[in-house]
Design an enzyme around this catalytic site. Structure first.
Site, mmCIF file in Angstrom:
data_model
loop_
_atom_site.group_PDB
_atom_site.id
_atom_site.type_symbol
_atom_site.label_atom_id
_atom_site.label_comp_id
_atom_site.label_asym_id
_atom_site.label_seq_id
_atom_site.Cartn_x
_atom_site.Cartn_y
_atom_site.Cartn_z
ATOM 1 N N GLY A 84 -5.576 13.274 14.591
ATOM 2 C CA GLY A 84 -6.125 13.126 13.170
ATOM 3 C C GLY A 84 -6.879 12.269 12.760
ATOM 4 O O GLY A 84 -6.968 11.146 13.446
ATOM 5 N N GLY A 177 0.779 10.392 20.613
ATOM 6 C CA GLY A 177 0.388 11.728 21.620
ATOM 7 C C GLY A 177 -0.610 11.403 22.423
ATOM 8 O O GLY A 177 -0.827 11.553 23.722
ATOM 9 N N ILE A 205 -2.042 7.085 10.792
ATOM 10 C CA ILE A 205 -1.926 6.715 9.486
ATOM 11 C C ILE A 205 -0.599 6.652 8.978
ATOM 12 O O ILE A 205 -0.436 5.631 7.692
ATOM 13 C CB ILE A 205 -2.726 7.981 8.738
ATOM 14 C CG1 ILE A 205 -3.151 7.377 7.336
ATOM 15 C CG2 ILE A 205 -1.806 9.237 8.731
ATOM 16 C CD1 ILE A 205 -4.184 8.355 6.827
ATOM 17 N N ASP A 206 0.477 7.118 9.648
ATOM 18 C CA ASP A 206 1.669 6.838 9.298
ATOM 19 C C ASP A 206 2.447 5.656 9.690
ATOM 20 O O ASP A 206 3.486 5.255 9.226
ATOM 21 C CB ASP A 206 2.527 7.971 9.842
ATOM 22 C CG ASP A 206 2.401 9.468 9.375
ATOM 23 O OD1 ASP A 206 1.601 9.447 8.291
ATOM 24 O OD2 ASP A 206 2.727 10.485 10.023
ATOM 25 N N MET A 249 1.467 11.562 2.810
ATOM 26 C CA MET A 249 1.642 11.592 4.487
ATOM 27 C C MET A 249 2.966 10.858 4.729
ATOM 28 O O MET A 249 3.136 9.720 4.246
ATOM 29 C CB MET A 249 0.233 11.219 5.049
ATOM 30 C CG MET A 249 -0.692 12.116 4.702
ATOM 31 S SD MET A 249 -2.344 11.962 5.816
ATOM 32 C CE MET A 249 -1.905 12.994 6.936
ATOM 33 N N GLY A 250 3.507 11.209 6.069
ATOM 34 C CA GLY A 250 4.663 10.538 6.482
ATOM 35 C C GLY A 250 5.708 11.471 7.091
ATOM 36 O O GLY A 250 6.716 11.755 6.489
ATOM 37 N N ILE A 355 -6.803 11.112 1.585
ATOM 38 C CA ILE A 355 -6.397 9.730 2.137
ATOM 39 C C ILE A 355 -7.053 9.508 3.168
ATOM 40 O O ILE A 355 -7.389 8.560 3.680
ATOM 41 C CB ILE A 355 -4.858 9.656 2.000
ATOM 42 C CG1 ILE A 355 -4.335 9.656 0.380
ATOM 43 C CG2 ILE A 355 -4.341 8.474 2.679
ATOM 44 C CD1 ILE A 355 -2.548 9.911 0.511
#
Length: 439
Positions: A84, A177, A205-206, A249-250, A355
């Site tokens: 992503g 991944g 991003i997490d 997100m998370g 974001i």
């Protein structure tokens, strides 16, 4: 964690004088720099060190080496971005190209389009030549100039591609991944007894990849998320019975929700995957908060509350598709207030794709550049099957098997979550007793 776990693979001894050797010849380890012959300790307290038997685990430090493995004039480098989007991808690409060309004199650099798909012949993607002029100003834009994709590809076909193009170093910019894919590529290279370095710049991003300090783009992400929290708070305070509900997100880690909520310090509740929430106990507490203060603000990470939802399969990378807890919670809140005969004016905001698609902020831009520099130094020195990151504010090399073995998560017993509880004033846990007190 044992000392052996943190040993980084190398293709061989460096026998070529580094163009950057002059920068490090007179340096030794200080509080601001770690010499290449030194190590960065894994543990940072006396109690943790005292509990160890034998050699304490430590990381190899990042930075330029006096001797390198590859001859810069004779190698070709490949760069790929996977997974992503995340703020800073273009910054890393640009940083890699500028470091390779300006300081090592590498002149042959190619970018693979659309992730690992671009390295598999049957998908028919061309490659792009990367030059300093070609990457000029790309750091001012979000996304990635190379494109990206999800999903596994055959490592044998990928190594075929590397061999056909004469690639000596592959830089992989991606999440856990993607790093598992890089690990499989490195294993295939090793099975063929080829001398190709695979070095990762971890992106998530997490912030859920462990042992790298924090991931690039994370600070930009939670900074952008604060704008949505501010808007939700403004909406909530403008109406009787106002409720702002923001989903961030998370998937498995609630770092963005925690940091964004702390940055604004307006949230009344933060719900994250690491701390199970009893919705039946949460709802009465929320109603009482609204009655007493006239409004409330709830920040929720997308992976929270999945026990209330039905699984919806997996994505191209094999990750479980999450149910939408934010939508579920919105409905439960409205139904609960209606059943109690209390007014609720709820505004729901989910800014996820806003974001992750923005350009990096200045802090992340600096961090991306420094990660890119560290990755180039490691690769030119012959290191492989590793990622770059920071540990205790030192740049270090982390073996990929270690980086993908676990997931970085908010510790419910750690100081970050304690800060969230202090800032929000929410209960440590939502239980039947809490619900009865709030009724």
């Amino acid at each position: 964690m044992d000392a052996a776990d943190l040993r980084v693979r190398t293709l061989g001894e460096g026998r070529i004088g580094s163009p950057l050797g002059g920068l490090v010849t007179r340096r030794g380890t200080t509080e601001h720099y770690v010499d290449e012959t030194d190590r960065v300790l894994f543990d940072d307290t006396l109690a943790l060190l005292a509990a160890r038997d034998g050699e304490p685990p430590s990381f190899e430090p990042g930075g330029p080496r006096r001797q390198i493995y590859f001859d810069p004039s004779k190698i070709r480098v490949g760069i790929v971005t996977c997974g992503g989007l995340c703020p800073g991808l273009n910054d890393v690409i640009r940083g890699l190209v500028l470091e390779l060309t300006s300081h090592y004199g590498v002149r042959r650099i190619v970018g693979f389009r659309n992730g690992y798909r671009g390295m598999v012949a049957r998908h028919g993607h061309d490659v792009v030549e990367l030059t300093p002029a070609g990457v000029d100003h790309i750091n001012e834009h979000g996304g990635t100039i190379l494109g990206t994709s999800r999903g596994n590809q055959d490592p044998a076909e990928i190594v075929d591609c590397l061999e056909q193009l004469g690639i000596n170093i592959l830089f992989v910019i991606g999440g856990d991944g993607s790093m598992r894919g890089a690990q499989r590529i490195a294993a295939e290279i090793s099975s063929r007894d080829r001398r190709i370095a695979v070095v990762g710049v971890p992106k998530t991003i997490d912030n859920d990849i462990p042992f790298i300090g924090h991931s690039f783009g994370f600070q930009t992400a939670f900074g952008k998320a604060t704008e949505s929290i501010r808007a939700a708070h403004t909406e909530a305070t403008a109406q009787p019975g106002g409720i702002g509900l923001v989903q961030l997100m998370g998937r498995h880690s609630g770092f963005i929700a925690c940091y964004a909520a702390l940055a604004n310090n307006d949230a009344d509740y933060v719900l994250i995957p690491e701390v199970p929430v009893d919705v039946e106990a949460f709802l009465p507490h929320l109603r009482r908060r609204v009655r007493e203060r006239g409004h409330a603000l709830v920040v929720v990470a997308e992976g929270a509350g999945q026990e209330y939802l039905t699984a919806v399969g997996t994505d191209a990378s094999g990750n479980q598709r999450l149910g939408d807890f934010g939508v579920h919670l919105r409905r439960r809140i409205l139904d609960d207030f209606a059943a109690a005969g209390e007014e609720a004016n709820l505004k729901y905001i989910d800014p996820s794709y806003v974001i992750r698609s923005v350009p990096a902020n200045p802090y992340d831009s600096v961090y991306c550049l420094r990660l890119a520099q560290a990755a180039v130094h490691a690769a030119m020195a012959g290191r492989t099957e590793m990622v770059v990151g920071t540990w205790r504010n030192r740049f270090v090399h982390v073996p990929i098997p270690v980086a993908v073995a676990t997931r970085n998560q908010v510790d419910p017993d750690g100081d970050l979550w304690m800060s969230v509880l202090e800032a929000t004033g929410q209960p440590v846990t939502f239980t039947a007793d809490v619900a009865q007190q709030a009724a």
